[in-house]
Design an enzyme around this catalytic site. Structure first.
Site, short mmCIF file in Angstrom:
data_model
loop_
_atom_site.label_atom_id
_atom_site.label_comp_id
_atom_site.label_asym_id
_atom_site.label_seq_id
_atom_site.Cartn_x
_atom_site.Cartn_y
_atom_site.Cartn_z
N MET A 30 0.84 -1.20 0.00
CA MET A 30 0.00 0.00 0.00
C MET A 30 0.88 1.26 0.00
O MET A 30 0.42 2.35 0.32
CB MET A 30 -0.93 0.00 1.21
N GLY A 31 2.15 1.07 -0.34
CA GLY A 31 3.04 2.23 -0.47
C GLY A 31 3.58 2.73 0.86
O GLY A 31 3.49 2.07 1.88
N HIS A 37 9.32 -3.46 3.42
CA HIS A 37 8.94 -3.68 2.02
C HIS A 37 10.18 -3.97 1.18
O HIS A 37 10.16 -4.81 0.29
CB HIS A 37 8.25 -2.43 1.44
N GLY A 147 4.89 -10.04 4.05
CA GLY A 147 5.66 -9.98 5.28
C GLY A 147 4.98 -10.77 6.40
O GLY A 147 3.75 -10.81 6.50
N GLU A 148 5.81 -11.36 7.26
CA GLU A 148 5.27 -12.10 8.41
C GLU A 148 4.74 -11.15 9.48
O GLU A 148 4.11 -11.59 10.43
CB GLU A 148 6.34 -13.02 9.00
N ASP A 150 2.37 -9.09 9.04
CA ASP A 150 0.93 -9.32 8.87
C ASP A 150 0.73 -10.83 8.77
O ASP A 150 0.35 -11.36 7.72
CB ASP A 150 0.44 -8.62 7.60
N GLN A 153 -2.63 -12.18 7.71
CA GLN A 153 -2.83 -11.93 6.27
C GLN A 153 -2.10 -12.99 5.43
O GLN A 153 -2.64 -13.50 4.45
CB GLN A 153 -2.31 -10.53 5.93
N LYS A 184 8.91 -2.48 11.80
CA LYS A 184 8.72 -1.41 10.81
C LYS A 184 7.29 -1.44 10.32
O LYS A 184 6.73 -2.50 10.05
CB LYS A 184 9.65 -1.63 9.62
O1 PAF Z 1 -0.22 -5.72 3.45
C1 PAF Z 1 -0.63 -4.81 2.70
O2 PAF Z 1 0.05 -3.81 2.49
C2 PAF Z 1 -2.00 -4.93 2.08
O3 PAF Z 1 -2.90 -5.55 2.93
C3 PAF Z 1 -1.97 -5.61 0.71
C4 PAF Z 1 -1.52 -7.06 0.81
C5 PAF Z 1 -1.06 -4.86 -0.23
C6 PAF Z 1 -3.39 -5.62 0.11
O4 PAF Z 1 -3.87 -4.33 -0.05
#
Ligand code: PAF
Length: 280
Positions: A30-31, A37, A147-148, A150, A153, A184
């Site tokens: 998401m930038g 990242h 990433g772990e 999240d 997710q 981070k």
């Molecule tokens: O982890 C994130 O940044 C977001 O949840 C993702 C996986 C890019 C989906 O929008």
């Protein structure tokens, strides 16, 4: 490095790479990119011929009272980081490119998405699964990197890929931390200097919990209680959850007798931060 805003342009570029027999890795983000990242992009660059980084603040994964409007954005700095890391293409669509006004198809899930963040953010994983599914259809990556930090997710995406027979390998990458331990996160920028200090309580509790498990403690309640006590001692912290779950199914579990995820979400002031450790 190319920056594309249109789905068709990304598809055309990926098709050209495919015609050359090149493999493609995807790093969905998401930038407001940081070292966490960058570690995903670095790994993707090592393992694929071409790497696409998507930068899209996905509106459908935010609840009505969450931070969609204030989510930090800096495409210029993000593009520079991607280019320096060796990405071949940044996909940075506008909302309308991803969601037609009458968009009405969603990827839903139960079980893995029910506990932890799924409880506090009821529509979150439906939004994540839907956008990640779209990104997979647009980029058709061989591998995708998450990433772990999240962790739920990551488990949710793995389950979606398995359940829907998606042709992509999901690669999980370790949490990247500041030198003082704070995981981070783009949301760390919301913290005032005082809150930044208080936020250390998350990683301190994570390290303490992990040390207990490493020392042989298997009783989930004892581990969680000691972590919660540490967090509660910090006046600026408010616990959303501190839980132990089975790592593969994200079912609540109270014993370290299988791979477990110990995860937390804690508000520091108004900022909700997450952290975890995985014990395999
Ligand atoms: O982890 C994130 O940044 C977001 O949840 C993702 C996986 C890019 C989906 O929008």
């Amino acid at each position: 490095m190319q920056i594309e805003k249109r789905v068709d342009d990304v598809k055309a570029q990926v098709k050209a790479w495919r015609n050359e027999g090149l493999s493609v890795g995807l790093v969905p983000t998401m930038g407001y990119l940081h070292e966490g990242h960058k570690s995903l992009i670095d790994r993707a660059v090592q393992e694929n011929d071409r790497v696409v980084v998507s930068i899209f603040v996905n509106p459908i994964q935010f609840g009505p009272t969450e931070d969609l409007a204030s989510y930090p954005r800096d495409l210029k700095a993000d593009a520079l980081l991607c280019e320096n890391a060796g990405a071949a293409l940044v996909f940075a669509p506008e909302d309308g490119e991803m969601y037609a006004p009458d968009f009405s198809t969603f990827v839903d899930m139960s079980g893995v998405s029910d506990e932890l963040c799924g409880k506090s953010r009821p529509i979150h994983f439906r939004g994540v699964c839907t956008v990640v599914n779209k990104l997979f259809n647009i980029v058709t990556p061989d591998r995708a990197y998450f990433g772990e930090k999240d962790a739920q997710q990551l488990a949710v995406i793995r389950r979606m890929v398995r359940d829907l027979n998606m042709n992509v390998t999901i690669v999980g990458c370790p949490i990247v931390r500041e030198s003082d331990g704070l995981a981070k996160s783009s949301r760390n920028t919301y913290l005032s200097p005082e809150e930044r200090k208080a936020a250390l309580v998350l990683s301190q509790a994570i390290f303490a919990g992990k040390a207990l498990v490493a020392a042989g403690e298997t009783d989930g309640d004892r581990i969680l209680d000691s972590m919660k006590a540490m967090i509660s001692a910090e006046p600026l912290a408010r616990i959303d959850y501190v839980e132990m779950v089975k790592w593969d199914t994200i079912e609540v579990h109270h014993k370290v007798d299988c791979p477990v995820l110990v995860a937390m979400a804690v508000f520091i002031g108004k900022t909700r931060l997450i952290d975890n450790f995985i014990w395999e």
